[in-house]
Design an enzyme around this catalytic site. Sequence first.
Site, short mmCIF file in Angstrom:
data_model
loop_
_atom_site.label_atom_id
_atom_site.label_comp_id
_atom_site.label_asym_id
_atom_site.label_seq_id
_atom_site.Cartn_x
_atom_site.Cartn_y
_atom_site.Cartn_z
N GLU A 1 -9.82 -23.04 -18.79
CA GLU A 1 -10.41 -23.14 -20.14
C GLU A 1 -11.00 -24.52 -20.32
O GLU A 1 -10.40 -25.52 -19.94
CB GLU A 1 -9.35 -22.97 -21.24
CG GLU A 1 -8.82 -21.57 -21.41
CD GLU A 1 -7.76 -21.46 -22.50
OE1 GLU A 1 -7.71 -22.33 -23.41
OE2 GLU A 1 -6.97 -20.51 -22.43
N GLU B 1 -0.49 -21.48 -20.90
CA GLU B 1 0.00 -22.65 -21.64
C GLU B 1 1.42 -22.52 -22.17
O GLU B 1 1.65 -22.46 -23.38
CB GLU B 1 -0.94 -22.95 -22.82
CG GLU B 1 -2.32 -23.33 -22.38
CD GLU B 1 -3.17 -23.90 -23.51
OE1 GLU B 1 -2.69 -23.95 -24.65
OE2 GLU B 1 -4.30 -24.30 -23.25
C1 GCO Z 1 -5.22 -22.83 -25.96
C2 GCO Z 1 -5.34 -21.38 -25.80
C3 GCO Z 1 -6.57 -20.81 -26.46
C4 GCO Z 1 -7.17 -21.59 -27.57
C5 GCO Z 1 -8.09 -22.66 -27.06
C6 GCO Z 1 -8.68 -23.52 -28.15
O1 GCO Z 1 -5.61 -23.55 -25.06
O2 GCO Z 1 -4.72 -23.27 -26.98
O3 GCO Z 1 -5.33 -21.05 -24.47
O4 GCO Z 1 -6.05 -19.61 -26.90
O5 GCO Z 1 -7.88 -20.78 -28.42
O6 GCO Z 1 -7.42 -23.50 -26.21
O7 GCO Z 1 -7.69 -24.20 -28.85
#
Ligand code: GCO
Length: 450
Positions: free
Chosen positions: A355, A163
């Site tokens: 994710e 990200e």
């Molecule tokens: C993000 C990160 C994660 C977060 C998850 C929840 O996407 O911000 O990759 O580290 O913990 O997304 O917010």
Amino acid sequence: MQFPKDFIWGAAAASYQIEGAAAEDGRGLCVWDMFSRQPGKVWRNQNGATACDHYHRFREDVDLMADLGLQAYRFSVSWPRVIPAGTGSINQAGLDFYDKLVDALLEKNIQPWLTLFHWDYPYELYCRGGWLSPDSSDWFADYTAVMVERLSDRVQHWIPQNEPQCFLGLGHVTGNHAPGMKMGTAEAMLAVHNSLLAHGKAVQVIRAKAVLPPVIGTAPAGKVCIPRTASAEDIAAARQATFSNTTKDIYSNSIFTDPLILGHYPEDCIQVMGADMPKVTEQDMRTICQPLDFYGVNLYFGHWVEATEHGGWQPAESVIGPPLTTMEWEVSPAVLYWGARFLHERYKLPIVITENGMANTDWIHLDGKVHDPQRIDYLHRHLREFARASAEGIPCLGYMQWSIMDNFEWGHGYKQRFGLIYVDYETGRRVPKDSYYWYRNVIKTNGTEL
Ligand code: GCO
């Protein structure tokens, strides 16, 4: 529901969010150690110094992953644990930790999916200019080489950066995340460009040096839009909105992924950034645009969009009183379908959800268990939408639930619980939630019962 036969079922976590052991075995400081020392930056002034103590409990955690039937585990490496100053001397003890983790995973037949950078940037490099430094991409390439040299005989799956929209947007523009900077657009775009160069150089290093044939992908955030209705006009509007750049913010998919995969910045980004665009050479773009094997994307919720009369798009409301997670993110499962569809259309790569998950009001109930029906329903709905994309012929390779266990949720500290496994931070005790057992059955049946 049908998922491909060789579909990969996984879960994810990240170093600073779970490892703890922040001052152990020679680990260097990262920007999150320093940011969380500043009062008021993190909920209740919490930090990741101990977190889930995964550094010491990783064997127990891998056993739980194995019991879950996990086929892949996406984790990240703490750069300053391995190279305390970010460049230069290597910390063998730090490297050994990842070595042991990878071996433990492989022993249980769990594929290690390694993210090189998930936000715990070496503090010493931040002091030397961080992502603004013209050397920043070489620092990253050198660090990549260290990891490839040590682990590529066992690790095949590589994700250079998690990200960039967030570590740059939240970390360097709004200041809500470490290192807490509030840059102007020109500096932010220079940081974007350097991070893209770092990605490209890392991919080159992996391809040149890896022992096992590497499988390399991405894990961006970035807005995905959902058409308000199924009309052709709304679908076109959502597609357009997903990739458009109409303001100087840096959250879109296309600012990062067009350069990586198409080899150029999006035209509307160049327009809207104007004089704030960095100097970009053709050589830079060739470095940035390296062949990738999959488009991994982190998706939690979508943005509703509808067509305007003149062929444009505008934000739309879904319903009054939408379903929300405790992050106040709207539960909008169609984001997995539209995300897979739009991103595959544009970038032509197979899709991995790197994710997806939700924060919930989890606690240990009187019966000693953690009942989280909302999470089960959330995952169920999202997986159905991903299966729908797969059924339409979009190559869908895998799905990584976020997160294998509750952890340090950045500025939200330990307030937000995303895990399949509940963590009692006082004792370190792990309690698999109902969703863990539910996901175990999903994996066992390859999603056919969804
Ligand atoms: C993000 C990160 C994660 C977060 C998850 C929840 O996407 O911000 O990759 O580290 O913990 O997304 O917010």
